[in-house]
Design a protein around this motif. Structure first.
Motif: not given
Length: 471
Positions: A265-273, A406-415, A444-445
């Motif tokens: 899975a092609p990971h990418y990351y987004l962070t918000v404060d 990411i915990n498959p088969p999910n498409s996202a995980i929040l840290a 990203h898929r």
């Protein structure tokens, strides 16, 4: 008719199971629904139930044996029934080979080499045991491990058995607090703590020797000047360079699944404060009310679970799964949030089902109950399977920011990071504030950058205006 009992698939990631304890002995009658054994999977320890009635004719594998899914582990049937064909087809019963009959005729087709071999010398009979510290006929047989003095099996989780073995604790001495008196990890740990806290008996001082008659003292010899030895920095010979530890089923599964996720899975990351000052105030008010009403206190993680659950309604691709084998993307109609829980063997994610339909108090109560059972390896398969989204919180360990796989088969995980005190600017002035960073790992898929950013913005709005979580 004999009925084979095979290793069942007890979790979605299970490939083999360890039979941790037999609860029924060979020759005992069983009915449908009776628990035959406990099986340890990569996620939890579960009961293996009988679906038919009869007699347990054969335990094909022993306690501690690991076998793949579908392999024969036991046979149920009628008393005295011949099951040799069934056991032989499964690859043997694992028992020792019977000794050859010395009176049996030799095989006429044996090899010449075998025929000319010297006959085996019959072993001499063992000497009769004596009474001087040796076993005799009156010596009681040792009690098998995991049973009490009367030979009854003690119910205990595999983790509890392992901890007891490490600390030389007899399970019969431990009081179980689990279902039906089952011994779990905390029971053994409490027993060990009590043992360590108990004061050791102080040995009585030996009587002082009687003084001998004194004589004229001899002059003391003058000490010779000594040269101090140079300090030695050599490591002791017996000190090992490392300690080895076997890979558990859980750790092996974690390694395999997360490696597949990271590299497929092609990971990418987004962070918000996020400004959480208002959420902290609302939580304090709610917990005062919960204490008055005798309800479970609400953690900040419960706020995040609820905020994510509501946000997933508006962002279906974040609540989706990529299915390359089917050539489809599955957008889930229900919201099941997996919450990562750290346990001794690794990580497990109990699932809060329909989290969007539950209030904060209900989420708090269910989350704590599942987390406690996860640490005791006592979850049922439906309690840790089927998550559509996952959260992982390391804020309580002082981690400000991190990225999760990411915990498959999910498409996202929040840290989720820690809540920190930090100066912020409000109306042109620097004032103290409460902030928290969260990072969304996206596949990203399925989840494009804009979709992930919009989802995080919705989560942020719920946490900064927490009264919307109560509507």
């Amino acid at each position: 008719m004999a009925i084979p009992i095979e290793m069942p698939k007890l979790s979605d990631t299970m490939e083999e199971g360890v039979l941790s304890a037999w609860l029924v002995d060979e020759g005992e009658e069983v009915s449908a629904g009776d628990v035959l054994a406990q099986v340890e999977t990569d996620k939890a320890t579960m009961d293996l139930e009988a679906f038919d009635e009869g007699v347990l004719l054969k335990q094909v594998i022993g306690e501690g044996d690991a076998v793949p899914i579908g392999e024969l582990i036991a046979v149920i049937g009628e008393a005295g029934e011949d099951i040799s064909d069934l056991v032989d087809d499964a690859g043997g019963d694992g028992a020792a080979e019977p000794e050859a009959d010395p009176d049996a005729d030799a095989d006429p087709d044996a090899d010449a080499e075998d025929a000319s071999a010297e006959p085996e010398v019959e072993p001499e009979p063992a000497p009769e045991p004596s009474g001087d510290g040796q076993l005799s006929e009156r010596t009681p047989e040792p009690v098998p491990a995991g049973t009490d003095a009367e030979g009854r099996r003690i119910k205990a989780s595999p983790l509890a058995r392992r901890i007891a073995q490490e600390h030389d604790v007899e399970l019969a001495q431990v009081d179980g607090s689990g279902p039906e008196g089952r011994i779990v990890r905390r029971d053994v740990e409490t027993h060990v703590e009590k043992q360590e806290a108990a004061p050791e008996p102080t040995p009585e001082p030996e009587p002082a020797p009687e003084p001998e008659p004194t004589t004229e003292p001899e002059p003391a010899p003058q000490p010779e000047p000594s040269v101090p030895e140079a300090p030695s920095y050599a490591m002791p010979d017996e000190e090992a360079a490392y300690e080895s530890e076997g890979i558990t089923q859980m750790r092996e599964t974690i390694a395999r699944r997360l490696a597949e996720s990271k590299y497929s899975a092609p990971h990418y990351y987004l962070t918000v404060d996020i400004d959480v000052e208002r959420a902290i105030e609302v939580r304090e008010d709610l917990n005062e009310l919960a204490e008055e009403q005798g309800r479970a206190k609400i953690s900040f993680n419960d706020f995040i679970t609820k905020a994510c659950a509501l946000s997933l309604h508006d962002h279906p691709y974040v609540n989706a799964a990529y299915r390359p084998d089917e050539g489809e993307i599955h957008k889930h109609n229900r919201v099941h949030i997996g919450i990562a829980v750290a346990i001794d063997e690794g990580l497990i994610t109990p699932v809060i089902r329909d989290a969007d339909r539950k209030g904060l108090s209900e989420l708090a109560r269910e989350t704590r109950a599942l987390a406690d059972r996860a640490r005791d390896r006592d979850l049922e398969p439906e309690e840790f399977e089927g998550a559509t989204f996952t959260t992982s919180n390391l804020g309580m360990f002082g981690i400000e920011e991190f990225t999760a796989i990411i915990n498959p088969p999910n498409s996202a995980i929040l840290a989720i990071g820690e809540i920190r005190d930090t100066p912020v600017v409000e109306d042109g002035e620097v004032v103290p504030g409460k902030r928290m960073k969260v990072t969304l790992s996206c596949d990203h898929r399925v989840v494009d950058g804009a979709k992930g950013a919009h989802f995080l913005d919705t989560v942020k709005s719920y946490l900064e205006e927490p009264m919307n979580l109560l509507l």
